[in-house]
Design a protein around this motif. Structure first.
Motif, PDB file in Angstrom:
ATOM      1  N   PRO A 198       0.809  -1.233   0.000  1.00 18.00           N
ATOM      2  CA  PRO A 198       0.000   0.000   0.000  1.00 18.00           C
ATOM      3  C   PRO A 198       0.838   1.277   0.000  1.00 18.00           C
ATOM      4  CG  PRO A 198      -0.807  -1.569   1.623  1.00 18.00           C
ATOM      5  CD  PRO A 198       0.488  -2.097   1.128  1.00 18.00           C
ATOM      6  N   PHE A 236       1.342   3.046  -3.240  1.00 20.41           N
ATOM      7  CA  PHE A 236       0.216   3.804  -3.782  1.00 20.41           C
ATOM      8  C   PHE A 236      -0.011   5.107  -3.008  1.00 20.41           C
ATOM      9  CE2 PHE A 236      -0.450  -0.534  -5.062  1.00 20.41           C
ATOM     10  CZ  PHE A 236      -0.966  -0.436  -6.342  1.00 20.41           C
ATOM     11  N   SER A 293      -9.826   3.129   0.057  1.00 21.05           N
ATOM     12  CA  SER A 293      -9.165   2.655  -1.151  1.00 21.05           C
ATOM     13  C   SER A 293      -7.831   3.360  -1.298  1.00 21.05           C
ATOM     14  CB  SER A 293     -10.046   2.910  -2.379  1.00 21.05           C
ATOM     15  OG  SER A 293     -10.172   4.304  -2.605  1.00 21.05           O
ATOM     16  N   PHE A 294      -7.022   2.913  -2.264  1.00 14.88           N
ATOM     17  CA  PHE A 294      -5.702   3.514  -2.453  1.00 14.88           C
ATOM     18  C   PHE A 294      -5.782   4.950  -2.971  1.00 14.88           C
ATOM     19  CE2 PHE A 294      -3.563  -0.869  -3.036  1.00 14.88           C
ATOM     20  CZ  PHE A 294      -3.419  -0.975  -1.661  1.00 14.88           C
ATOM     21  N   ASP A 295      -6.934   5.348  -3.511  1.00 13.60           N
ATOM     22  CA  ASP A 295      -7.062   6.735  -3.961  1.00 13.60           C
ATOM     23  C   ASP A 295      -7.624   7.651  -2.863  1.00 13.60           C
ATOM     24  OD1 ASP A 295      -9.719   6.074  -3.807  1.00 13.60           O
ATOM     25  OD2 ASP A 295     -10.140   6.341  -5.944  1.00 13.60           O
ATOM     26  N   ALA A 347     -11.241  -2.286  -9.486  1.00 17.53           N
ATOM     27  CA  ALA A 347     -10.274  -2.382  -8.389  1.00 17.53           C
ATOM     28  C   ALA A 347      -9.217  -3.443  -8.678  1.00 17.53           C
ATOM     29  CB  ALA A 347     -10.997  -2.697  -7.085  1.00 17.53           C
ATOM     30  N   SER A 385      -6.770  -1.948 -11.213  1.00 20.13           N
ATOM     31  CA  SER A 385      -5.868  -0.946 -10.626  1.00 20.13           C
ATOM     32  C   SER A 385      -5.121  -1.466  -9.404  1.00 20.13           C
ATOM     33  CB  SER A 385      -6.669   0.298 -10.238  1.00 20.13           C
ATOM     34  OG  SER A 385      -7.670  -0.021  -9.272  1.00 20.13           O
ATOM     35  N   ASP A 395      -6.218  -2.252  -6.512  1.00 21.67           N
ATOM     36  CA  ASP A 395      -6.701  -1.609  -5.281  1.00 21.67           C
ATOM     37  C   ASP A 395      -7.292  -2.696  -4.386  1.00 21.67           C
ATOM     38  OD1 ASP A 395      -7.618   0.086  -3.355  1.00 21.67           O
ATOM     39  OD2 ASP A 395      -8.700   1.424  -4.713  1.00 21.67           O
ATOM     40  N   TYR A 396      -6.420  -3.456  -3.711  1.00 23.18           N
ATOM     41  CA  TYR A 396      -6.886  -4.649  -3.032  1.00 23.18           C
ATOM     42  C   TYR A 396      -7.805  -4.404  -1.834  1.00 23.18           C
ATOM     43  CZ  TYR A 396      -3.493  -4.608   0.886  1.00 23.18           C
ATOM     44  OH  TYR A 396      -2.790  -4.317   2.020  1.00 23.18           O
ATOM     45  N   VAL A 445     -10.392  -2.457  -1.820  1.00 21.65           N
ATOM     46  CA  VAL A 445     -11.711  -2.457  -2.453  1.00 21.65           C
ATOM     47  C   VAL A 445     -12.050  -3.855  -2.964  1.00 21.65           C
ATOM     48  CG1 VAL A 445     -13.111  -1.459  -4.294  1.00 21.65           C
ATOM     49  CG2 VAL A 445     -11.472  -0.034  -3.080  1.00 21.65           C
TER      50      VAL A 445
END
Length: 319
Positions: A34, A37, A83-85, A277, A280, A282-283, A285
């Motif tokens: 993580p 990101f 999420s990562f965003d 997800a 991208s 984004d684990y 999510v």
């Protein structure tokens, strides 16, 4: 009956717990960090000590089993994380999940009405034009994959004819949201419905034929009861019990199929959220959406068991 329902509900808890363990550890074994990101590569190389402190504050240096139970405890308190965003996963789920229920619900109702209706008419008018058309449609619906049906419908009705949009749920400049949502829902609902109709149509037809050839139907006719009453009161009512079981059995497949259909039509439900997800990486999510879909399928299986127990007492008695 209450004891049977409680037993089935309690069995869902360890199953969901086991699924969460498998998904959580499988995603963490991919090696996705993580921190990569959250922090730019320049900061990673220039501020290694600060990055290590951030990793420690987030608990990423703890053993994986400790991280899992921390995550599970947060989930049980309604905190699904981020999420990562930086978006709240709980808000994403709250926004997208109703759209998936909407898509699956419309498909379920429409397929039940069309499939059972055509199946019953095919049985009553055996070897008629509706029966032959229904058989062809049933074979087509079961033989062709749903994603291919969706692509064909997009090519015909969205690209060539331009009657319906090929994606999204509503247009940004829509003047009538309800009407616009209908046009956006039409093709994905139709795609999911075709596969469901094929199964229900064949099963309703075969079940109705068995009922119409039974002795009590012949007895009812010999008493001079009108044909419409024979079909409706004696035939339809008795034929529907096993058909309803099949209908409920198909709900888990409907939930699973909606993931593929949402991706094909870019429909903003929980299935498309999970697909994006995964793309991208984004684990966080992926983890939550996978568990939600698994929980939905477990609930559908629970509904099947309860319906079976209501229709057949031997099921709840364990015979």
């Amino acid at each position: 009956m209450l004891k049977f329902i409680i037993k089935k509900l309690l069995m869902m808890i360890p199953m969901l717990f086991l699924i969460s363990i498998i998904v959580y550890f499988a995603l963490n074994m991919t090696g996705i960090d993580p921190i990569n990101f959250m922090v730019s590569p320049e900061v990673l190389s220039a501020n290694k000590e600060n990055v290590d402190a951030l990793r420690e504050s987030l608990g990423l240096n703890d053993p994986l089993i400790v991280q899992y139970f921390r995550w599970l405890g947060n989930c049980l308190h309604g905190d699904f994380g981020y999420s990562f965003d930086g978006s709240s996963i709980a808000s994403i789920v709250a926004e997208r999940l109703p759209y998936t229920f909407e898509l699956a619900g419309y498909s379920l109702v429409l397929s039940a009405v069309i499939g059972i209706g055509i199946g019953i008419i095919s049985a009553i008018r055996q070897n008629g034009i509706i029966d032959y058309i229904g058989r062809v449609l049933a074979v087509f619906g079961q033989a062709v994959p749903q994603f291919l049906v969706g692509i064909i419908l997009i090519q015909i009705f969205a690209i060539r004819l331009g009657w319906f949009p090929s994606g999204n749920r509503i247009s940004p400049d829509a003047t009538s949201p309800i009407a616009d949502a209908f046009f956006h829902l039409f093709l994905p609902v139709l795609t999911l419905t075709i596969g469901m109709v094929a199964v229900l149509m064949r099963y309703a037809r075969n079940t109705m034929l068995d009922v119409l050839n039974s002795d009590y139907i012949k007895t009812a006719r010999s008493k001079g009861i009108p044909e419409w009453k024979v079909y409706l009161k004696h035939g339809f009512r008795n034929a529907m019990k096993p058909v309803l079981v099949i209908l409920v059995f198909r709900i888990p497949m409907l939930v699973g199929g909606s993931v593929v259909i949402e991706t094909v039509f870019s429909y903003p439900g929980i299935g498309l959220t999970m697909t994006n997800a995964i793309t991208s990486m984004d684990y966080p999510v992926v983890l939550i959406t996978t568990l939600i879909i698994a929980a939905a399928m477990l609930i559908c299986s629970f509904m099947v068991d309860v319906l079976n127990a209501l229709l057949d007492p031997r099921v709840r008695l364990g015979e």
